[in-house]
Design a protein around this motif. Structure first.
Motif, mmCIF file in Angstrom:
data_model
loop_
_atom_site.group_PDB
_atom_site.id
_atom_site.type_symbol
_atom_site.label_atom_id
_atom_site.label_comp_id
_atom_site.label_asym_id
_atom_site.label_seq_id
_atom_site.Cartn_x
_atom_site.Cartn_y
_atom_site.Cartn_z
ATOM 1 N N LYS A 17 -0.791 6.033 0.528
ATOM 2 C CA LYS A 17 -0.711 6.223 -0.907
ATOM 3 C C LYS A 17 -0.314 7.664 -1.218
ATOM 4 O O LYS A 17 0.574 7.913 -2.022
ATOM 5 C CB LYS A 17 -2.067 5.906 -1.537
ATOM 6 C CG LYS A 17 -1.966 5.255 -2.906
ATOM 7 C CD LYS A 17 -3.353 4.902 -3.396
ATOM 8 C CE LYS A 17 -3.343 3.625 -4.232
ATOM 9 N NZ LYS A 17 -4.696 3.167 -4.503
ATOM 10 N N MET A 56 1.806 9.148 17.094
ATOM 11 C CA MET A 56 1.655 10.598 17.083
ATOM 12 C C MET A 56 2.384 11.197 15.891
ATOM 13 O O MET A 56 3.232 10.574 15.271
ATOM 14 C CB MET A 56 2.187 11.196 18.386
ATOM 15 C CG MET A 56 1.400 10.747 19.595
ATOM 16 S SD MET A 56 1.032 12.009 20.826
ATOM 17 C CE MET A 56 2.510 12.312 21.621
ATOM 18 N N ALA A 81 3.256 8.313 -0.451
ATOM 19 C CA ALA A 81 4.152 7.727 -1.441
ATOM 20 C C ALA A 81 4.150 8.565 -2.719
ATOM 21 O O ALA A 81 5.195 8.804 -3.319
ATOM 22 C CB ALA A 81 3.724 6.296 -1.755
ATOM 23 N N PRO A 134 0.829 -1.196 0.000
ATOM 24 C CA PRO A 134 0.000 0.000 0.000
ATOM 25 C C PRO A 134 0.869 1.253 0.000
ATOM 26 O O PRO A 134 1.581 1.517 0.952
ATOM 27 C CB PRO A 134 -0.782 -0.103 1.311
ATOM 28 C CG PRO A 134 -0.771 -1.532 1.666
ATOM 29 C CD PRO A 134 0.371 -2.176 0.967
ATOM 30 N N GLY A 135 0.863 1.969 -1.097
ATOM 31 C CA GLY A 135 1.580 3.235 -1.135
ATOM 32 C C GLY A 135 3.049 3.161 -1.468
ATOM 33 O O GLY A 135 3.688 4.168 -1.666
ATOM 34 N N VAL A 136 3.624 1.961 -1.520
ATOM 35 C CA VAL A 136 5.057 1.847 -1.792
ATOM 36 C C VAL A 136 5.317 0.786 -2.855
ATOM 37 O O VAL A 136 4.766 -0.304 -2.778
ATOM 38 C CB VAL A 136 5.829 1.426 -0.515
ATOM 39 C CG1 VAL A 136 7.308 1.617 -0.738
ATOM 40 C CG2 VAL A 136 5.349 2.171 0.688
ATOM 41 N N SER A 185 4.972 5.999 10.022
ATOM 42 C CA SER A 185 5.100 5.824 8.579
ATOM 43 C C SER A 185 6.443 6.322 8.057
ATOM 44 O O SER A 185 6.662 6.343 6.856
ATOM 45 C CB SER A 185 3.940 6.529 7.858
ATOM 46 O OG SER A 185 3.881 7.880 8.232
ATOM 47 N N LYS A 219 12.795 13.531 6.177
ATOM 48 C CA LYS A 219 12.092 13.311 4.912
ATOM 49 C C LYS A 219 10.692 12.779 5.195
ATOM 50 O O LYS A 219 10.470 11.587 5.303
ATOM 51 C CB LYS A 219 12.879 12.352 4.026
ATOM 52 C CG LYS A 219 14.076 13.026 3.414
ATOM 53 C CD LYS A 219 14.700 12.193 2.307
ATOM 54 C CE LYS A 219 16.126 12.633 2.079
ATOM 55 N NZ LYS A 219 17.073 12.011 3.037
ATOM 56 N N LYS A 239 11.892 2.700 18.903
ATOM 57 C CA LYS A 239 10.453 2.423 18.803
ATOM 58 C C LYS A 239 9.827 2.253 20.176
ATOM 59 O O LYS A 239 8.691 2.619 20.400
ATOM 60 C CB LYS A 239 10.212 1.170 17.955
ATOM 61 C CG LYS A 239 10.401 1.486 16.495
ATOM 62 C CD LYS A 239 10.042 0.353 15.593
ATOM 63 C CE LYS A 239 10.310 0.763 14.153
ATOM 64 N NZ LYS A 239 10.488 -0.368 13.271
ATOM 65 N N PRO A 263 6.394 14.103 4.327
ATOM 66 C CA PRO A 263 5.619 15.106 3.584
ATOM 67 C C PRO A 263 5.290 16.335 4.417
ATOM 68 O O PRO A 263 5.490 17.456 3.978
ATOM 69 C CB PRO A 263 4.351 14.356 3.202
ATOM 70 C CG PRO A 263 4.707 12.920 3.268
ATOM 71 C CD PRO A 263 5.770 12.787 4.285
ATOM 72 N N THR A 264 4.781 16.137 5.635
ATOM 73 C CA THR A 264 4.441 17.289 6.469
ATOM 74 C C THR A 264 4.761 16.993 7.922
ATOM 75 O O THR A 264 5.095 15.871 8.283
ATOM 76 C CB THR A 264 2.925 17.610 6.420
ATOM 77 O OG1 THR A 264 2.232 16.529 7.052
ATOM 78 C CG2 THR A 264 2.427 17.782 5.014
ATOM 79 N N THR A 291 2.678 14.113 9.487
ATOM 80 C CA THR A 291 2.915 12.705 9.186
ATOM 81 C C THR A 291 3.234 11.940 10.463
ATOM 82 O O THR A 291 4.063 12.370 11.253
ATOM 83 C CB THR A 291 4.089 12.573 8.204
ATOM 84 O OG1 THR A 291 3.877 13.481 7.134
ATOM 85 C CG2 THR A 291 4.192 11.165 7.665
#
Lengths: 495, 354
Positions: B340, A343, B343, A12-14, A392, A382, A335, A384-385, A388
């Motif tokens: 998604k 969070m 990514a 999913p997503g990668v 993830s 790295k 972890k 996105p915001t 996040t």
């Protein structure tokens, strides 16, 4: 011969693997290398039947195979030794080895047969241990031997090792290397998934590098240099692995530890760290390094002895006391101890300084955002915001969040425990530079690490721990790997 | 407009609000109607001010406690004793007021409120201190205090029902000129929800509750005082039970040791239906209130639709399981969508950087 043809796998997503093709010759030890998230573990897991590929085929000795479960793969002679050891820790060695095919008569377990089989399996790889011992009571190295025994006893002709040394001490790792050599001598094909260059140069015949899920190339280990491999992994020339450091600004003593002891963990440990200095701490797993840092940070209620900050003796009963004196701890297990994974990045960065960002218990969102963004950018996380979630992010970026948390707390003394464990090469360099820069800015750093190159290149001085005591100290220019290893293990001779 | 809609649907609560609205529509359509006694006009059996207000009032008694329970559950704990704290606070306040004899309405009100809130806080503090000090799982401690608190109420009241001064009922049943509508419990429920939501999202304490629920070890390693925060959430839970006791006993006009029996489970159910994760670290006060409303609405629908009352528990039980399963599916889909988009963003960045 094992052949992968056009393997692709999407999570999913990668896109974990993109059209990967490669050959592995029988009876060799073949390394799969790459940064975290390069897809090396995924490829191993597809061969072991844990994942199924979306696209592509696998051939073994010219025959097409496709495993839909680990059981299928095991029956076809493929075993896997996992990164995170997968045992029922509450059960004994014998019970774990028999799991899935427990000898039985009707509903009853035949314990004698189970015992004999387990002993035989362990003997086949030259091991002896109490098979009724609970797995949780064994050291990690022995647990791994049990996994290998299980794979070999299951008739495995191909064994995949997924980052096997990540939780082993140096001595245990050396023993594992011997084991792999003897497996190879017996005609077992080993696939060695790792990002540790030293080990690959030691035991592997060929090395395949993956990057971002793509096949980069395969080389015989004898014909390839370290730098070339690193360049293949990170995709850019690797001029400098470690910062060129000279801590000229080393000044007054900031942290002084005297006769620090904790029953069963470490005994009368004394040392000091100056502002702007990085003090390395070497030692085997279990030699008391982590425990010392935890005691200084107020996490060990039984610890006795003196801790002085800037010449004044302080009383630390809990982490918030330590933080009050400007001490921060970047823990070994990020972890479990470093992050609240559910969070956001921002909430993790601001966690230790929330009081400072608030008035009357009321969080100032704008200040929190501004402060987090500053360190988020400075450490080049790295993600996105800021929103996040930590879970993830990759290992390297998670570690950056933990470091950001303590930089935000304006620590004068930073205890850093295994800062690059499970971090890919690119992020490692960044973390080295960060630690180095922190020292330059006047921070006193205690650096605990199992990776000797890390200690040798970053530290100004190195302490060597053995069995809870300081067994020696080196200045940076006096130290080398062999000297340190000798003091760590207490042996005079190392091959 | 589009933005507003997407904002409403984008919130955490969108799912549960949709379900409540849907159930409301279904009830409106199938409930039938009756002629109004005064005007003679046809009135829908569900969609009328009295039924709606009654639903909100019924929900308020445990919605208030559900806010506290949500905060406890977010911190990774559980509080089974709230129903008993409710009974304990109600009975003791009623007995003290009876002993003090008739007073003016303002002192009566203040005494009752102080007693209920004070007893709630004290019980919560006892729970919290025992959980932290004795290092026993909160399930066990609050299971014990659940019986202890109710037992004290039983012994103190000798199992009799104690009347509450009329002026208190007058306060809780104030109509503000709305005829026979009593909006006070609902207003207190909404106020508690708003305060709870602000506490969780805007205060340091609230953030710390999420942190220890998400990872208590990491919180300790970051210098958070985990013991103090843990104690705090049980105090808050006790406080909400005290407030609920004040609203409930004054509304009904009497207190007895059997009040709010079994409420702890309704309260936990409300939190869970509202999407709070029992493993901690996740949840919202607003969702908990809607969870309580939904549960009451399901109970209400059995009456409105003239279903067999005997099936009430079966239906509520099923509804709770279904609600949580749906919520989990929704969460999984959201996280997949999120992954998604993350990514894709990263892909765009790598393309840009090349």
């Amino acid at each position: 011969m094992i052949e992968f043809r056009g393997i692709s796998k999407r999570f999913p997503g990668v896109q974990a693997l993109k059209d990967v093709s490669l050959h592995i010759s029988r009876g060799t030890c073949h390394a799969l290398m790459g940064e975290n998230g390069a897809g090396k573990s995924t490829l191993g897991k597809i061969l072991a039947g844990i994942y199924s590929a979306d696209d592509g085929e696998i051939f073994i000795d010219g025959k097409k195979v496709g495993f839909s479960s680990p059981r299928d793969a095991r029956l076809a002679g493929i075993g896997m030794v996992y990164q995170e050891l997968s045992f029922c820790e509450n059960l004994s060695v014998a019970e774990n080895l028999a799991l899935g095919e427990t000898p039985r008569m009707g509903p009853f377990v035949l314990y004698q047969i189970m015992h004999d089989k387990a002993v035989a399996a362990l003997e086949a790889i030259g091991c002896k241990m109490d098979v009724w011992a609970k797995v949780s009571e064994l050291p990690v190295g022995q647990q791994q031997l049990v996994q290998i025994a299980g794979a070999v006893a299951g008739g495995a002709k191909i064994i995949i090792f997924d980052e096997p040394t990540s939780s082993l001490s140096q001595v245990e790792a050396a023993r594992l290397m011997d084991m792999i050599r003897s497996l190879k001598a017996n005609g077992v094909t080993c696939i060695y998934v790792s990002h540790r260059l030293e080990e690959i140069f030691e035991i592997c015949d060929d090395v395949t590098v993956l990057r971002d899920g793509q096949y980069i190339g395969t080389r015989p280990v004898k014909e390839v240099s370290r730098d070339a491999l690193i360049q293949m992994m990170v995709g850019r020339p690797f001029s400098e692995f470690f910062p060129e450091q000279k801590h000229s600004s080393v000044s007054k003593e900031v942290l002084k530890v005297e006769n620090l002891s904790s029953p069963g963990k470490f005994d009368s440990v004394s040392f000091s760290v100056r502002a702007g200095e990085i003090l390395g701490m070497a030692g085997l797993v279990g030699s008391g390094r982590t425990e010392i840092s935890e005691a200084i940070f107020g996490l060990d209620k039984l610890a006795t002895g003196d801790v002085c900050v800037e010449g004044r003796k302080i009383n630390i009963r809990k982490p918030s006391d330590a933080m009050g004196h400007g001490i921060g701890l970047i823990p070994e297990d990020r972890k479990r101890h470093g992050l609240v994974l559910g969070m956001s990045s921002m909430e993790n960065i601001s966690m230790a300084v929330l009081r400072r960002l608030s008035k009357w218990g009321w969080i100032s969102s704008s200040e929190e955002k501004q402060m987090s963004q500053k360190y988020f950018d400075r450490l080049r996380v790295k993600a996105p915001t800021l929103e996040t979630t930590a879970i993830s992010l990759s290992g390297g970026n998670q570690q950056k969040l933990v470091i950001a948390k303590w930089i935000a707390a304006n620590c004068r003394i930073l205890l850093v425990d295994e800062p690059t464990r499970g971090v890919d090469v690119g992020a490692k360099t960044e973390i080295y530079n960060l630690i180095d820069r922190l020292a330059d800015e006047g921070c006193a750093v205690l650096l605990i690490s199992s990776e000797l190159p890390e200690l040798l290149n970053l530290s100004d001085r190195i302490l060597v721990m053995r069995n809870g005591r300081i067994n020696g100290e080196f200045k940076r220019d006096e130290a080398d790997q062999e000297k340190i290893l000798r003091l760590m293990t207490g042996t005079r001779y190392l091959k | 407009m589009k933005k507003l809609i997407s904002k409403i649907f984008g919130t955490q609560q969108s799912g549960i609000i949709m379900v409540i609205l849907l159930l409301g529509v279904v009830l409106t359509i199938f409930s039938g109607s009756h002629p109004d006694r005064a005007t003679g006009a046809q009135v829908n059996n569900f969609l009328n001010q009295y039924t709606l207000m009654q639903t909100a009032t019924d929900a308020s008694f445990f919605a208030i406690m559900a806010i506290g329970a949500t905060i406890v559950i977010i911190s990774g704990g559980i509080d089974l004793s709230v129903g008993s704290i409710y009974a304990f606070a109600g009975v003791i306040s009623a007995m003290v007021l009876r002993a003090m004899g008739p007073m003016d309405s303002v002192p009566t009100l203040l005494t009752a409120l102080t007693l209920c809130v004070g007893i709630g806080l004290a019980c919560g503090l006892a729970n919290g201190l025992m959980i932290v000090g004795l290092r026993v799982h909160p399930f066990i401690i609050t299971l014990g205090t659940m019986w202890i608190f109710r037992g004290i109420a039983f012994v103190a009241s000798k199992a009799e029902s104690i009347l509450i001064p009329d002026c208190l009922t007058g306060f809780t049943k104030a109509t503000f000129g709305l005829g026979t509508l009593y909006p006070v419990p609902m207003l207190i429920m909404i106020a508690s929800t708003v305060i709870g939501a602000i506490y969780l999202s805007k205060t340091v304490m609230g953030r710390h509750v999420y942190a220890i629920g998400g990872n208590a070890d990491a919180s300790r390693y970051s210098g958070l005082k985990v013991g103090r925060i843990t104690t705090g959430v049980y105090v808050v839970s006790g406080l909400t039970a005290g407030i609920a006791a004040f609203v409930g006993t004054t509304y009904y006009g009497s207190a007895s040791c059997a009040d709010a029996t079994g409420y702890e489970l309704y309260v936990i159910a409300s939190a869970v239906v509202g999407g709070t994760s029992l493993s901690g670290g996740k949840g919202s006060a607003i969702s908990a209130m809607f969870g309580a409303v939904l549960i009451i609405l399901i109970r209400q629908s059995i009456r409105t639709l003239h279903l067999d009352q005997n099936y009430e528990w079966i239906i509520i039980g099923l509804a709770i399981i279904i609600a949580v399963v749906l919520d989990q599916i929704n969460a999984r889909l959201t996280s997949r969508r999120l992954l998604k988009s993350v990514a894709e963003k990263q892909n765009i960045e790598t393309i840009k950087s090349k």
